[in-house]
Design a protein around this motif. Sequence first.
Motif, PDB file in Angstrom:
ATOM      1  N   ARG A  84       0.836  -1.212   0.000  1.00 46.31           N
ATOM      2  CA  ARG A  84       0.000   0.000   0.000  1.00 46.31           C
ATOM      3  C   ARG A  84       0.878   1.272   0.000  1.00 46.31           C
ATOM      4  NH1 ARG A  84      -5.200   1.230  -1.540  1.00 46.31           N
ATOM      5  NH2 ARG A  84      -5.706   3.228  -0.643  1.00 46.31           N
ATOM      6  N   LEU A 143      -5.627   3.034   5.002  1.00 47.61           N
ATOM      7  CA  LEU A 143      -5.708   3.626   3.657  1.00 47.61           C
ATOM      8  C   LEU A 143      -4.337   4.079   3.173  1.00 47.61           C
ATOM      9  CD1 LEU A 143      -8.809   5.997   3.367  1.00 47.61           C
ATOM     10  CD2 LEU A 143      -8.307   3.928   2.081  1.00 47.61           C
ATOM     11  N   ARG A 164     -17.232  -1.708   6.325  1.00 48.08           N
ATOM     12  CA  ARG A 164     -17.480  -0.663   7.319  1.00 48.08           C
ATOM     13  C   ARG A 164     -18.592   0.255   6.812  1.00 48.08           C
ATOM     14  NH1 ARG A 164     -11.903  -0.327   6.919  1.00 48.08           N
ATOM     15  NH2 ARG A 164     -10.823  -1.477   8.535  1.00 48.08           N
ATOM     16  N   LEU A 176     -15.915  10.186   0.451  1.00 49.21           N
ATOM     17  CA  LEU A 176     -14.600  10.764   0.142  1.00 49.21           C
ATOM     18  C   LEU A 176     -14.603  11.328  -1.289  1.00 49.21           C
ATOM     19  CD1 LEU A 176     -11.237   9.192   1.181  1.00 49.21           C
ATOM     20  CD2 LEU A 176     -11.493  10.132  -1.092  1.00 49.21           C
ATOM     21  N   LEU A 216     -14.863  -4.464  -4.156  1.00 48.65           N
ATOM     22  CA  LEU A 216     -15.418  -4.545  -2.805  1.00 48.65           C
ATOM     23  C   LEU A 216     -16.469  -5.646  -2.713  1.00 48.65           C
ATOM     24  CD1 LEU A 216     -15.649  -0.748  -1.932  1.00 48.65           C
ATOM     25  CD2 LEU A 216     -14.396  -2.456  -0.617  1.00 48.65           C
TER      26      LEU A 216
HETATM   27  C1  LIG Z   1      -9.709   6.139  -1.288  1.00 47.99           C
HETATM   28  S1  LIG Z   1     -10.811   5.138  -0.396  1.00 47.99           S
HETATM   29  C2  LIG Z   1     -12.357   5.746  -0.974  1.00 47.99           C
HETATM   30  C3  LIG Z   1     -13.501   5.129  -0.278  1.00 47.99           C
HETATM   31  C4  LIG Z   1     -14.868   5.462  -0.886  1.00 47.99           C
HETATM   32  N1  LIG Z   1     -14.882   5.191  -2.295  1.00 47.99           N
HETATM   33  C5  LIG Z   1     -15.265   6.901  -0.634  1.00 47.99           C
HETATM   34  O1  LIG Z   1     -15.342   7.672  -1.598  1.00 47.99           O
HETATM   35  O2  LIG Z   1     -15.494   7.246   0.520  1.00 47.99           O
HETATM   36  C6  LIG Z   1     -10.717   3.605  -1.225  1.00 47.99           C
HETATM   37  C7  LIG Z   1     -10.603   2.425  -0.293  1.00 47.99           C
HETATM   38  O3  LIG Z   1     -11.691   2.356   0.570  1.00 47.99           O
HETATM   39  C8  LIG Z   1     -12.102   1.012   0.729  1.00 47.99           C
HETATM   40  N2  LIG Z   1     -13.545   1.047   1.029  1.00 47.99           N
HETATM   41  C9  LIG Z   1     -14.482   1.767   0.381  1.00 47.99           C
HETATM   42  N3  LIG Z   1     -15.708   1.611   0.946  1.00 47.99           N
HETATM   43  C10 LIG Z   1     -15.537   0.751   1.983  1.00 47.99           C
HETATM   44  C11 LIG Z   1     -16.427   0.198   2.961  1.00 47.99           C
HETATM   45  N4  LIG Z   1     -17.739   0.495   2.988  1.00 47.99           N
HETATM   46  N5  LIG Z   1     -15.910  -0.649   3.884  1.00 47.99           N
HETATM   47  C12 LIG Z   1     -14.597  -0.954   3.882  1.00 47.99           C
HETATM   48  N6  LIG Z   1     -13.698  -0.466   2.977  1.00 47.99           N
HETATM   49  C13 LIG Z   1     -14.158   0.373   2.040  1.00 47.99           C
HETATM   50  C14 LIG Z   1     -11.764   0.339  -0.587  1.00 47.99           C
HETATM   51  O4  LIG Z   1     -11.431  -0.980  -0.422  1.00 47.99           O
HETATM   52  C15 LIG Z   1     -10.544   1.125  -1.040  1.00 47.99           C
HETATM   53  O5  LIG Z   1      -9.372   0.480  -0.642  1.00 47.99           O
END
Ligand SMILES: C[S@@+](CC[C@H](N)C(=O)[O-])C[C@H]1O[C@@H](n2cnc3c(N)ncnc32)[C@H](O)[C@@H]1O
Length: 242
Positions: A84, A143, A164, A176, A216
């Motif tokens: 990562r 992250l 989560r 995000l 996911l």
């Molecule tokens: C940069 S973060 C963005 C998360 C989400 N797309 C957002 O916009 O809030 C990307 C990471 O979050 C993780 N992720 C996204 N939603 C999740 C959830 N509900 N539970 C656990 N991990 C999550 C994904 O596996 C990925 O590695």
Amino acid sequence: MGAIRLVFAVASYLLFFVTFLYLAAFVGNLFVPKTIDAGGVLGPVPAAVVDVFLISLFGLQHSVMARSGFKRKLTQFVHPSIERSVYVLATVGVLWIMFALWQPIPAVVWAAEGTAAVVLWALFAIGWTIVFLSTWMLDHFELFGLRQAWFGFTGKNDHAPKFREPMFYRYVRHPLYFGMLMAFWAIPVMTVGHLLFAGVMSVYVLMAIRWEERDLTHALGEAYTDYRKRVGMIVPGIGKAR
Ligand SMILES: C[S@@+](CC[C@H](N)C(=O)[O-])C[C@H]1O[C@@H](n2cnc3c(N)ncnc32)[C@H](O)[C@@H]1O
């Protein structure tokens, strides 16, 4: 070796943190010399070609390196505990390439004044705050690779990724990305260059969501399939899976 990996992970994280702050300043035309609307040399058409290429480079790095097949290949060369952090460092690299080579297109699309400008600055700030808070709601240290490197260093077993649904994540699946889009679009003086950035980034975010959700669903199974049916994508209630 574990200690060196941990130092690498912390350094990648700190570099990312500085880069994240620079990105906010770059997009907002604030404090730094090279911004989205400053320091270009090309005319509008070649500038647009260069800029789309730079965003695509970011998109390519971000999406290809996030896929499980790529991760499997990468961990043949680097220890899994810093996979990562390598991703985080590569993101830093492509963002700095973008900052350095970005070509402004200064024609103004809108220029808000007075209360409208204040409201747009507020939305800009709220957008970045949502991005930052969302990282903590999911798992900030995971992250950005610090948790993985710490587990590698201590030799303890890292736990598998789990579903989560904290706070913002109860209302939308991608808070995000929502914060990012808000920060990219909410700006008192919108130039053609900035509009191009916001537009292409928005298209990329929608594509990235598709790929991220596919992974996911694969990794988290029923919990995520059900989540997609219950919760909106970027706007509450909108974009639920059928
Ligand atoms: C940069 S973060 C963005 C998360 C989400 N797309 C957002 O916009 O809030 C990307 C990471 O979050 C993780 N992720 C996204 N939603 C999740 C959830 N509900 N539970 C656990 N991990 C999550 C994904 O596996 C990925 O590695």
